[in-house]
Design a protein around this motif. Structure first.
Motif, PDB file in Angstrom:
ATOM      1  N   PRO A 199       0.811  -1.223   0.000  1.00  0.00           N
ATOM      2  CA  PRO A 199       0.000   0.000   0.000  1.00  0.00           C
ATOM      3  C   PRO A 199       0.848   1.279   0.000  1.00  0.00           C
ATOM      4  N   SER A 200       2.009   1.197   0.606  1.00  0.00           N
ATOM      5  CA  SER A 200       2.833   2.400   0.721  1.00  0.00           C
ATOM      6  C   SER A 200       3.687   2.646  -0.523  1.00  0.00           C
ATOM      7  N   SER A 201       3.660   1.713  -1.465  1.00  0.00           N
ATOM      8  CA  SER A 201       4.594   1.810  -2.585  1.00  0.00           C
ATOM      9  C   SER A 201       4.290   2.972  -3.525  1.00  0.00           C
ATOM     10  N   GLN A 202       5.355   3.645  -3.917  1.00  0.00           N
ATOM     11  CA  GLN A 202       5.238   4.730  -4.890  1.00  0.00           C
ATOM     12  C   GLN A 202       4.914   4.189  -6.277  1.00  0.00           C
ATOM     13  N   LEU A 203       5.178   2.903  -6.462  1.00  0.00           N
ATOM     14  CA  LEU A 203       4.955   2.304  -7.776  1.00  0.00           C
ATOM     15  C   LEU A 203       3.533   1.758  -7.938  1.00  0.00           C
ATOM     16  N   GLY A 204       2.765   1.770  -6.843  1.00  0.00           N
ATOM     17  CA  GLY A 204       1.425   1.180  -6.881  1.00  0.00           C
ATOM     18  C   GLY A 204       0.546   1.760  -7.974  1.00  0.00           C
ATOM     19  N   SER A 205       0.491   3.081  -8.032  1.00  0.00           N
ATOM     20  CA  SER A 205      -0.452   3.724  -8.956  1.00  0.00           C
ATOM     21  C   SER A 205      -0.021   3.591 -10.414  1.00  0.00           C
ATOM     22  N   ILE A 206       1.257   3.382 -10.658  1.00  0.00           N
ATOM     23  CA  ILE A 206       1.696   3.269 -12.055  1.00  0.00           C
ATOM     24  C   ILE A 206       1.878   1.812 -12.479  1.00  0.00           C
ATOM     25  N   SER A 207       1.394   0.906 -11.609  1.00  0.00           N
ATOM     26  CA  SER A 207       1.501  -0.521 -11.925  1.00  0.00           C
ATOM     27  C   SER A 207       0.127  -1.139 -12.157  1.00  0.00           C
ATOM     28  N   GLY A 217       2.239   6.406 -18.555  1.00  0.00           N
ATOM     29  CA  GLY A 217       3.152   7.220 -17.772  1.00  0.00           C
ATOM     30  C   GLY A 217       4.531   7.293 -18.393  1.00  0.00           C
ATOM     31  N   THR A 218       5.393   8.047 -17.716  1.00  0.00           N
ATOM     32  CA  THR A 218       6.803   8.078 -18.098  1.00  0.00           C
ATOM     33  C   THR A 218       7.564   7.222 -17.092  1.00  0.00           C
ATOM     34  N   TYR A 219       8.189   6.174 -17.577  1.00  0.00           N
ATOM     35  CA  TYR A 219       8.819   5.191 -16.698  1.00  0.00           C
ATOM     36  C   TYR A 219      10.339   5.280 -16.794  1.00  0.00           C
ATOM     37  N   ALA A 239      12.399   1.763 -11.880  1.00  0.00           N
ATOM     38  CA  ALA A 239      13.005   2.513 -10.783  1.00  0.00           C
ATOM     39  C   ALA A 239      11.992   3.523 -10.230  1.00  0.00           C
ATOM     40  N   GLN A 240      11.386   4.253 -11.124  1.00  0.00           N
ATOM     41  CA  GLN A 240      10.308   5.166 -10.722  1.00  0.00           C
ATOM     42  C   GLN A 240       9.496   5.530 -11.945  1.00  0.00           C
ATOM     43  N   ALA A 241       8.378   6.227 -11.726  1.00  0.00           N
ATOM     44  CA  ALA A 241       7.551   6.591 -12.870  1.00  0.00           C
ATOM     45  C   ALA A 241       6.671   7.778 -12.534  1.00  0.00           C
ATOM     46  N   ASP A 242       6.365   8.551 -13.552  1.00  0.00           N
ATOM     47  CA  ASP A 242       5.421   9.659 -13.403  1.00  0.00           C
ATOM     48  C   ASP A 242       4.170   9.340 -14.199  1.00  0.00           C
ATOM     49  N   LEU A 243       3.046   9.479 -13.506  1.00  0.00           N
ATOM     50  CA  LEU A 243       1.769   9.189 -14.138  1.00  0.00           C
ATOM     51  C   LEU A 243       1.401  10.290 -15.139  1.00  0.00           C
ATOM     52  N   ILE A 244       0.969   9.880 -16.335  1.00  0.00           N
ATOM     53  CA  ILE A 244       0.430  10.852 -17.292  1.00  0.00           C
ATOM     54  C   ILE A 244      -1.095  10.747 -17.304  1.00  0.00           C
TER      55      ILE A 244
END
Ligand SMILES: [Zn+2]
Length: 251
Positions: free
Chosen positions: A41-49, A55-57, A70-75
């Motif tokens: 639940p706490s993962s930063q990757l949850g919403s982009i997975s 998104g930009t990965y 590694a990380q991603a920004d949601l588009i």
């Protein structure tokens, strides 16, 4: 590290907390990557997975083996699709078609644009049945089984209109060749025209299309039988779609 725009075609859980994402990218084609801890639940990757996320990965990828996010920004999360059971089923079907006929690590800006445009249309409430048929027609090219919709499948002469489509011969029949396949499917001239239009069109140009019941049914029949005959692929999402459709009719 590589930074790429990507769409999540599908996801599977891996172990207690990880997910494997199948990403579609314009630059690297289709790639599978691990999103470590994405189920927490706490993962930063949850919403982009999530399926259908755009998104930009930022990826760690090597020549061999599975990459890692590694990380991603949601588009765009395409929330309107994921919150609707029917839209989710339609999107799953369209993305499965794209997934099944796309090779891993073969760059294709065209297929990426197709997938992204289709999801945008679905989120914007365009006619889902039209979108599914459009996906099917477009994916025939990528599946390597593009039918010639402008020439008779029996004699090769140009066909502007027809009333029969032969699955076995793989295309429309001209007026001289109607009897060459007695199992050919009866179609309206409008059905052939729409198939031709879909095959030739730039998907970004799809306007409002009014499609009658007969044409819908015939397109569905022709495309389904054509895929069954030539693609060699069983689509997992189709059974669920059929169930949904029955439920709609019963309702
Ligand atoms: Zn002919």
């Amino acid at each position: 590290m590589k930074k790429v725009d990507a769409l999540v075609l599908r996801t599977i859980d891996y172990g207690e907390s990880h997910k494997i994402l199948t990403l579609l990218t314009p630059t690297y084609g289709k790639i599978a990557v691990m999103a470590r801890g994405a189920k927490k639940p706490s993962s930063q990757l949850g919403s982009i997975s999530q399926p259908f996320t755009y998104g930009t990965y930022l990826l760690m990828i090597s020549e061999r083996g599975m990459g890692t996010v590694a990380q991603a920004d949601l588009i765009d999360s395409f929330r309107k699709i994921r919150e609707d059971l029917f839209k989710t089923a339609y999107a799953s079907y369209m993305m499965e078609l794209i997934d099944r006929f796309t090779e891993e690590r073969e760059p294709s800006a065209g297929i990426f644009l197709l997938a992204l445009t289709l999801l945008s249309y679905l989120a914007d409430d365009k006619d889902p049945e039209v979108l599914m048929r459009l996906t099917e027609v477009k994916m025939l090219d990528f599946a390597g089984i593009r039918p010639d919709l402008f020439h008779c499948a029996n004699c090769g002469q140009p066909v502007e209109t027809t009333i029969r489509f032969s699955i076995i011969k793989g295309g429309p029949l001209c007026s001289d060749c109607q009897a060459s396949d007695e199992r050919a499917i009866w179609i309206k001239p409008a059905t052939l025209r729409l198939l031709q239009t879909f095959q030739a069109m730039d998907v970004r140009r799809l306007g409002e299309i009014n499609v009658g019941e007969d044409v819908r049914r015939q397109m569905n029949k022709v495309l389904r039988q054509y895929y069954d005959e030539y693609s060699g692929v069983q689509l997992r999402t189709r059974a669920f779609l059929d169930q949904l459709h029955k439920y709609e009719l019963d309702f």
